[in-house]
Design an enzyme around this catalytic site. Structure first.
Site, PDB file in Angstrom:
ATOM      1  N   SER A 143      -3.564  -5.379  -5.584  1.00  0.00           N
ATOM      2  CA  SER A 143      -2.280  -5.625  -4.932  1.00  0.00           C
ATOM      3  C   SER A 143      -1.829  -7.031  -5.302  1.00  0.00           C
ATOM      4  O   SER A 143      -1.752  -7.356  -6.478  1.00  0.00           O
ATOM      5  CB  SER A 143      -2.448  -5.452  -3.415  1.00  0.00           C
ATOM      6  OG  SER A 143      -1.236  -5.687  -2.748  1.00  0.00           O
ATOM      7  N   HIS A 198       0.045  -1.882  -5.782  1.00  0.00           N
ATOM      8  CA  HIS A 198       1.171  -1.788  -4.859  1.00  0.00           C
ATOM      9  C   HIS A 198       2.428  -2.285  -5.569  1.00  0.00           C
ATOM     10  O   HIS A 198       2.497  -3.454  -5.964  1.00  0.00           O
ATOM     11  CB  HIS A 198       0.912  -2.633  -3.610  1.00  0.00           C
ATOM     12  CG  HIS A 198      -0.192  -2.095  -2.758  1.00  0.00           C
ATOM     13  ND1 HIS A 198      -0.643  -2.712  -1.615  1.00  0.00           N
ATOM     14  CD2 HIS A 198      -0.957  -0.974  -2.883  1.00  0.00           C
ATOM     15  CE1 HIS A 198      -1.629  -2.014  -1.088  1.00  0.00           C
ATOM     16  NE2 HIS A 198      -1.832  -0.954  -1.837  1.00  0.00           N
ATOM     17  N   ASP A 202      -6.406  -1.597   1.882  1.00  0.00           N
ATOM     18  CA  ASP A 202      -6.265  -0.395   1.054  1.00  0.00           C
ATOM     19  C   ASP A 202      -7.389  -0.363   0.019  1.00  0.00           C
ATOM     20  O   ASP A 202      -7.681  -1.362  -0.632  1.00  0.00           O
ATOM     21  CB  ASP A 202      -4.904  -0.404   0.363  1.00  0.00           C
ATOM     22  CG  ASP A 202      -4.583   0.929  -0.303  1.00  0.00           C
ATOM     23  OD1 ASP A 202      -5.291   1.907  -0.014  1.00  0.00           O
ATOM     24  OD2 ASP A 202      -3.626   0.982  -1.101  1.00  0.00           O
TER      25      ASP A 202
END
Length: 884
Positions: free
Chosen positions: A49, A76, A168
């Site tokens: 991310s 992301h 995540d």
């Protein structure tokens, strides 16, 4: 989990082309084995991310062009922005980098990047794009892909977590590890953002923790030494002969270290986990691994943890839990033989998700049927892993459980706690967690539900045949048994009837044909059972309890157990002569129920008893009865021990002999009697006033308490909204970090191109000026100063305002003509000092083929003109000489 530096021998690994081909595990359910396993390369999933671009560049830089593996990058991304991550990664790796497409077959030596505003999945080695269903800010694409990768590639899956914010990828790594895949996490101190790496490490899911640039060396070493990562010619029989003895030695070492016997587990299951540990340590032979275990006892602990990893998450297989809620549990509750206090057992509960899921489903089913009878469920959840039990008891789970738990259930049964969710008290109190070995410890009994999902698949047939009858013994009549999707009661259809075959749900039936042979697990043999037969005295069931009960019923005084506020908790004996229900709404407070003559005395005695250790004794009290009086002795005892009764009080009543009648004193006068009556009336008035004030204060306090509760609920609601906003802002921040990194890379490119252009223009002896559509100066080279008196502050001024050395009055008109016709013009123009320039005026075209001004170049042709003049003069001289 191991944290180490890469093996120097593997710092520059060679290729694995055409050799990294695995075999499906024989213990894995058929539905989970990829049909393309034989032709699919090892697939390495990378989740990142914020700060991920730098980590990805460090990861891919040392990987050669031909390596035999495929890479899938999950990052992301801003759903509204078309990313340029494939172009950026292509600069640092010789492999082919492309954006993932729907139905794209994974190839070795390729890098696939998730597109923006899509979820990525994989089936049989093919990538599939899905439209995201979660709202922006709550999407977990890394978890989603890692789970799909683990299901599709099983033990051949490799998951990597790099820099990023949030958690995540943690649940996805759990799925990879549960399927015996390899998990790597970037060391937090080397990550630009360490939230994602730390979340995976804190969950105990990282096999290897190293900086990003060292990961490929560790992956290559693992694949090279793992039998499932390399193509090996079939030598099954030979392998079994060599490994059987080693496996037995490992089982013995585990039993000595942990006290748990794994000899009845499926051999292939144990061997698969052992192979994984061998690959991590780059050990080729199982005999060498046995030696390593004996020399490193901590590796035995890690292997033990490896064998205990269970597939678990909230509401796994949602259709099973839906059937349980809408059909199985309501039918169980509707059965007349079902006790109102139900009991359930969840063996191999791991970190508690399945046990809590059962509790939530029971609550929902109870609310659905709206039963008038108060029913409860006590769940016993057990597991072999003490660490898993400790985590389950905490009832705290990361925020990404929102993938498996609906918003309605999150709001009803969970509370937000920091960066995760905590189980509410009403659900937590339904579950009792305890360590237990289902193979060696006695079972729970009188159960209505047993939920044993995905345990039997790891046990051999012999042990399964012991557990199925044991579950039958533990269940009550019509009790239900829930197994995993790959498990059945094969061979025991006379013990259970099928409720729903798809859900693997069975109901216990009575067994009448013969005595059921149940093999009860036990750790110790009974000495008494080995003694020869002889006289055994009859056993009296709980003699002390029966004697105590008789004494209480016939010889103990009337007594009442109350709390500090006087509320009655327990009554012993007949108390009707001392207490009576008050008129109006039912009130079980002893002060409200005390008869005349006891109320005020009892109130004071209760207060005094709480402030001293000795009991309060009151003798010869006159208490009103139905139309008369009685004499009573009162005792109040404050309880300090046992701890469970601390703070409570015992009020004991005893009848006393009536007082002898007194002769009336002749000295008594009517005035003294009147004075006493007045004082008594005043005292009663004061008491009444105090009582009213106390009641008013209680009402005010109750009202304030209700207001505080309402405020607390509002604050809690605001806190939940702020937490949701925080998660959305965090997601947006991650997307902005990614976009910023891409834009920074573009800026660097543009800066590099600009530098190249400046150096190119300055290296050529050509004066150039760029004009916009209004013929204002946009840019110029340094050579233009020999023609126009330009300085940097002249940018934006019309070129016609600048003093020039050119004898070119038509420059303005020719420039307008070029803009009108889009046809370039070229002229030779003289300047002062006998200089000549070739002036070329061309339209300025953008990449979108839009005319946005003109470009004027001035090439110095003075030397050419001088040579031309000399040649002309020479020619003229030659012609004159010839004519003469």
């Amino acid at each position: 989990m191991t944290k180490s530096t890469p093996d120097p021998s593997s710092s520059t690994p060679s290729s694995l082309t055409d050799t990294l081909v695995g075999e499906p595990d024989t213990d894995t359910p058929a539905s989970k084995v990829s049909t393309k396993t034989g032709s699919t390369p090892p697939i390495i999933g990378l989740g990142t991310s914020a700060g991920g671009l730098e980590a990805l560049e460090l990861f891919f830089t040392p990987i050669p062009a031909i390596n035999g593996a495929a890479f899938v990058v999950i990052q992301h991304l801003d759903p509204t922005h078309h990313g340029i991550l494939p172009e950026l990664l292509q600069r640092v790796t010789p492999m082919t980098v492309t954006e993932a497409g729907d139905g794209m077959q994974v190839k070795p030596n390729w890098v696939y990047v998730i597109p923006s505003n899509k979820d990525l999945s994989i089936l049989h080695g093919k990538l599939h794009l899905l439209d995201p269903v979660a709202p922006r800010g709550l999407r977990l694409p890394i978890d989603s892909f890692f789970r799909a990768l683990a299901d599709d590639q099983c033990e051949r899956a490799i998951g990597v977590i790099l820099s990023g914010m949030g958690s995540d990828g943690t649940l996805g790594l759990r799925a990879v590890k549960e399927n015996a895949g390899l998990t790597l996490v970037q060391s937090p101190d080397s990550a630009q953002f360490d939230s994602m790496p730390r979340s995976a490490i804190d969950a105990g899911l990282a096999d290897i923790i190293v900086p990003a640039q060292e990961m490929w060396g560790r992956i290559y070493a693992y694949l090279k030494h793992s039998p499932r990562g390399l193509w090996i010619a079939p030598e099954t029989k030979k392998l079994e002969e060599k490994s059987q003895s080693g496996l037995e030695q490992i089982v013995i070492l585990l039993r000595e270290r942990t006290g748990n016997d794994f000899s009845l587990y499926k051999k292939n299951t144990i061997f698969r986990r052992v192979e994984r540990r061998m690959g991590l340590h780059q050990i080729d032979a199982i005999a060498h691994y046995v030696r390593y275990l004996r020399e490193n006892p901590q590796e035995l602990d890690l292997l033990f943890k490896e064998l205990l990893i269970g597939v678990t998450n909230f509401f796994r297989d949602p259709e099973v839990w839906e059937y349980l809620k809408t059909n199985a549990i309501p039918e169980l509750l509707a059965n007349p033989s079902t006790n109102k206090d139900l009991r359930a057992w969840v063996p191999a509960c791991s970190t508690g998700e399945e046990a809590y899921s059962l509790a939530i489903v029971f609550k929902e089913a109870l609310a659905q049927i709206q039963s008038k009878c108060q029913m409860s469920l006590q769940i016993f959840a057990t597991d072999l892993d003490q660490d898993a039990i400790d985590k389950a008891r905490q009832g705290f789970y990361p925020a990404n459980i929102a993938v498996d738990v609906s918003e309605d259930r999150l709001s009803r049964f969970f509370s937000i706690d920091g960066n995760g969710y905590r189980i509410n008290k009403e659900i937590r109190e339904m579950v009792t967690f305890a360590p237990q070995n289902v193979i060696m410890d006695p079972p729970f009994t009188k159960l209505n539900v047993i939920c044993c999902r995905n345990l039997l698949i790891y046990l051999n047939a012999e042990l399964q045949k012991k557990l199925i009858p044991l579950f039958h013994y533990a269940l009550t009549e019509n009790g239900i048994l829930l197994l995993g999707n790959s498990e059945t009661i094969s061979g025991f259809s006379d013990l259970y009837e099928v409720v729903d075959n798809k859900s693997r749900l069975y109901r216990r039936i009575e067994y009448f044909r013969r005595n059921l042979d149940v093999d009860f697990p036990t750790k110790y043999s009974s000495v008494a059972s080995q003694a020869p037969g002889g006289y055994k005295p009859p056993v009296i069931d709980n003699l002390q309890s029966l004697a105590d009960q008789f004494l209480l019923q016939h010889f103990s005084p009337a007594a009442v157990l109350v709390n500090a506020d006087g509320d009655i908790l327990y009554i012993n004996g007949r108390t009707g002569k001392y207490l009576e229900p008050a008129a109006g709404k039912a009130n079980w407070n002893i002060l409200a129920m005390a008869r005349d003559g006891l109320h005020h005395i009892l109130s004071g005695a209760l207060r005094k008893a709480q402030n001293q250790t000795e009991a309060i004794h009151m003798q010869d009290l006159t208490v009103g009865t139905n139309g008369g009086t009685q004499t009573v002795n009162l005792a109040v005892h404050a309880i300090r021990k046992p701890v469970a009764l601390n703070g409570m009080l015992f009020v004991v009543f005893n009848d006393a002999a009536p007082l002898p009648a007194r002769k009336r004193s002749r000295k008594s006068t009517s005035e003294e009697q009147k004075t006493l009556e007045i004082e008594l009336q005043h005292a009663n008035e004061d008491i009444q006033t105090l009582r009213e004030e106390m009641q008013s204060s209680q009402e005010e306090l109750r009202s304030a308490n209700e207001e505080l509760q309402s405020t607390n609920e509002e604050l809690q609601s605001s806190n939940e909204e702020l937490t949701t906003s925080k998660e959305e802002m965090q997601s947006l921040n991650e997307e902005l970090q990614t976009v910023n990194a891409e834009l920074q890379a573009k800026v660097d490119d543009l800066s590099r191109v600009s530098n190249d252009m400046n150096n190119l223009l300055n290296s050529m002896d050509i004066a150039t000026v760029f004009l916009d559509s209004a013929l204002n100066i946009r840019r110029f080279t340094k050579h233009i100063s020999r023609i126009f008196k330009l300085i940097s502050s002249d940018v934006g001024r019309p070129l016609s305002d600048i003093v020039t050395d050119l004898d070119y009055p038509q420059l303005q008109e020719d420039t307008h003509e070029v803009l009108r016709t889009l046809v370039f013009t070229e002229k030779q123009v003289e300047a002062v000092d006998n200089r000549w320039f070739k002036v070329r005026i061309m339209p300025y075209r953008t990449q979108d083929n839009i005319i946005d001004g003109v470009v004027i170049t001035f090439i110095d042709i003075s030397e050419t003109k001088q040579l031309e003049a000399k040649l002309r003069a020479r020619n003229d001289q030659s012609e004159n000489d010839y004519s003469e």
